[in-house]
Design an enzyme around this catalytic site. Structure first.
Site, PDB file in Angstrom:
ATOM      1  N   SER A 208      -6.228   2.186  -1.274  1.00 35.41           N
ATOM      2  CA  SER A 208      -5.145   2.397  -0.781  1.00 35.41           C
ATOM      3  C   SER A 208      -5.197   1.526   1.508  1.00 35.41           C
ATOM      4  O   SER A 208      -6.290   0.491   1.401  1.00 35.41           O
ATOM      5  CB  SER A 208      -4.810   3.650  -0.212  1.00 35.41           C
ATOM      6  OG  SER A 208      -3.174   3.904   0.850  1.00 35.41           O
ATOM      7  N   LYS A 212      -7.902  -1.958   1.564  1.00 32.95           N
ATOM      8  CA  LYS A 212      -7.113  -3.243   3.170  1.00 32.95           C
ATOM      9  C   LYS A 212      -8.668  -3.304   3.704  1.00 32.95           C
ATOM     10  O   LYS A 212      -9.023  -4.515   3.860  1.00 32.95           O
ATOM     11  CB  LYS A 212      -5.638  -3.110   3.688  1.00 32.95           C
ATOM     12  CG  LYS A 212      -4.734  -2.128   3.362  1.00 32.95           C
ATOM     13  CD  LYS A 212      -3.630  -2.082   3.366  1.00 32.95           C
ATOM     14  CE  LYS A 212      -2.390  -0.877   3.742  1.00 32.95           C
ATOM     15  NZ  LYS A 212      -1.807  -1.917   2.035  1.00 32.95           N
ATOM     16  N   TRP A 299       5.143   0.955  -5.348  1.00 32.46           N
ATOM     17  CA  TRP A 299       4.331   0.594  -3.816  1.00 32.46           C
ATOM     18  C   TRP A 299       3.686  -0.608  -3.758  1.00 32.46           C
ATOM     19  O   TRP A 299       3.979  -1.416  -3.252  1.00 32.46           O
ATOM     20  CB  TRP A 299       5.174   1.810  -3.170  1.00 32.46           C
ATOM     21  CG  TRP A 299       4.842   1.695  -1.282  1.00 32.46           C
ATOM     22  CD1 TRP A 299       4.321   1.991  -0.357  1.00 32.46           C
ATOM     23  CD2 TRP A 299       6.429   1.468  -1.398  1.00 32.46           C
ATOM     24  NE1 TRP A 299       4.906   1.956   1.154  1.00 32.46           N
ATOM     25  CE2 TRP A 299       6.345   1.193   1.210  1.00 32.46           C
ATOM     26  CE3 TRP A 299       7.614   0.776  -1.451  1.00 32.46           C
ATOM     27  CZ2 TRP A 299       7.459   1.056   1.277  1.00 32.46           C
ATOM     28  CZ3 TRP A 299       8.586   0.439  -0.399  1.00 32.46           C
ATOM     29  CH2 TRP A 299       8.890   0.374   1.268  1.00 32.46           C
ATOM     30  N   HIS A 350      -0.979   7.325  -7.180  1.00 29.96           N
ATOM     31  CA  HIS A 350      -1.933   6.232  -5.894  1.00 29.96           C
ATOM     32  C   HIS A 350      -2.752   7.142  -5.556  1.00 29.96           C
ATOM     33  O   HIS A 350      -2.930   7.952  -5.044  1.00 29.96           O
ATOM     34  CB  HIS A 350      -0.171   6.190  -4.839  1.00 29.96           C
ATOM     35  CG  HIS A 350      -1.045   5.311  -3.791  1.00 29.96           C
ATOM     36  ND1 HIS A 350      -1.323   3.877  -4.023  1.00 29.96           N
ATOM     37  CD2 HIS A 350      -1.682   5.747  -2.350  1.00 29.96           C
ATOM     38  CE1 HIS A 350      -2.133   3.584  -2.438  1.00 29.96           C
ATOM     39  NE2 HIS A 350      -2.131   4.858  -1.575  1.00 29.96           N
TER      40      HIS A 350
END
Length: 371
Positions: A208, A212, A299, A350
């Site tokens: 998540s 990044k 998402w 997720h």
């Protein structure tokens, strides 16, 4: 939406309009240019690399995981204009493997519950026992020790040490994702000094917002031999142009501290950004890169994560990699390994769990063991 419909910038087309056709042109001209664009428009410019004053305090103990592992607890200390700071690195080494060993470094954004130093419990988010059993060291640091994940005006954490708040902040100043990535690089500084670790075979992993961070750390620091992005979504692995789910406007509204101020000017203007995330992935080339998604993580948009990896492949091919060998999203729970890149989409939500880690390690066995 197909890649062609997204009208992506060409990672091999220089700012002067000339096509990059050699490895040397990529390394000396195009790669630095793309890195500058991401610093100016997305992640921000870190004011310091390795600090002049940095040190490591190491505690080493035997007898963990029923004798299968050695534990090291490392405090990484540094100083900046705003004072002194530190964060801790937890490291488990396979006790019986020949040294030096490769290592998976996790950027932990899930809190301390997933990282029991005593190993009374094991979380599938960081299965240190599995990692060690496969012949790798398992390392982890907590993002909150570097910079709090809140909009604090950049007064706390490493921002306060190296970018004092009394000075006017540039619109290109680093955000929280860049601060965490800076910490991963400082962890790498330590790993280079540890005789039990092979610094040529360090994989940086994140989930998540941590994913990044792992991608940005791998982009700015070529010492990482492998980068793993799990469910990193918007401003991670996923393309911004044509993306479903979270958009640049969404992420800047919810997390205004993650990126540089300039990034907010592209809310709702994805097609006007001079970069897109496939160009971030291309900065990892020719090193190993693994991207993973989840079927229910809409998402993050798995299709945009996968297509971003495909759009980065021309740079890998410049270095002789064949890429994934497919332009179609693979079936769930069926990893696809190329010579330089890998991908899977897991059934579920997720998260990051044991099946993800098994695929990461399987890919690393191919990509890093050969180095």
């Amino acid at each position: 939406m197909t890649l062609e419909q997204r009208s992506l910038p060409d990672p091999l087309l220089g700012s002067d309009g000339r096509k990059v056709t050699t490895e040397e042109q990529w390394r000396s001209v195009r790669r630095p240019d793309i890195l500058r664009l991401f610093r100016d428009y997305v992640y921000g410019r870190e004011p310091v690399g390795r600090p002049e004053h940095i040190g490591f305090h190491v505690e080493k103990e035997d007898g963990f995981m029923e004798g299968a592992a050695i534990r090291k607890r490392v405090e990484i200390r540094f100083e900046g204009p705003g004072g002194a700071g530190a964060f801790r690195l937890l490291l488990f080494l396979p006790a019986k493997a020949a040294k030096p060993v490769p290592v998976f470094l996790l950027i932990n954004n899930r809190g301390r519950a997933v990282a029991d130093a005593e190993r009374a419990s094991s979380s599938p988010f960081w299965p240190a026992e599995l990692i060690v059993s496969r012949g790798y060291a398992a390392a982890l640091f907590h993002t909150e020790e570097l910079d709090p994940d809140r909009d604090d005006g950049f007064a706390d954490g490493v921002h306060g040490l190296f970018d004092p708040v009394e000075k006017p902040r540039s619109p290109h100043a680093w955000g929280t994702i860049a601060a965490w990535a800076w910490g991963a690089c400082r962890a790498m500084d330590y790993l280079e000094t540890d005789p039990d670790i092979d610094p040529r075979r360090v994989a940086v992993v994140g989930h998540s917002r941590g994913g990044k961070t792992a991608l940005w750390a791998g982009a700015i620091d070529p010492r990482f031999a492998m980068v793993v992005s799990n469910n990193s979504g918007c401003t991670g692995a996923a393309l911004s142009r044509g993306k479903r789910g979270e958009t640049i406007r969404d992420i800047n509204a919810r997390f205004p501290h993650w990126f540089c101020e300039t990034y907010k000017s592209f809310d709702g203007r994805e097609n006007e950004l001079p970069v897109d995330q496939h160009m971030l992935l291309s900065l990892i080339a020719p090193r190993a890169l693994y991207v993973s998604s989840a079927t229910e993580d809409l998402w993050a948009d798995p299709e945009s994560e996968f297509l971003s990896l495909i759009a980065a492949e021309p740079v890998y091919r410049l270095f002789g990699s064949e890429g994934l060998g497919t332009a179609s999203l693979p079936p769930a729970d069926t990893p696809v390994f190329g010579s330089g890149v890998g991908y899977h989409i897991r059934t579920g939500k997720h998260d990051m769990g044991l099946s993800d880690w098994r695929h990461f390690i399987d890919f690393a066995d191919r990509a890093m063991r050969a180095q």
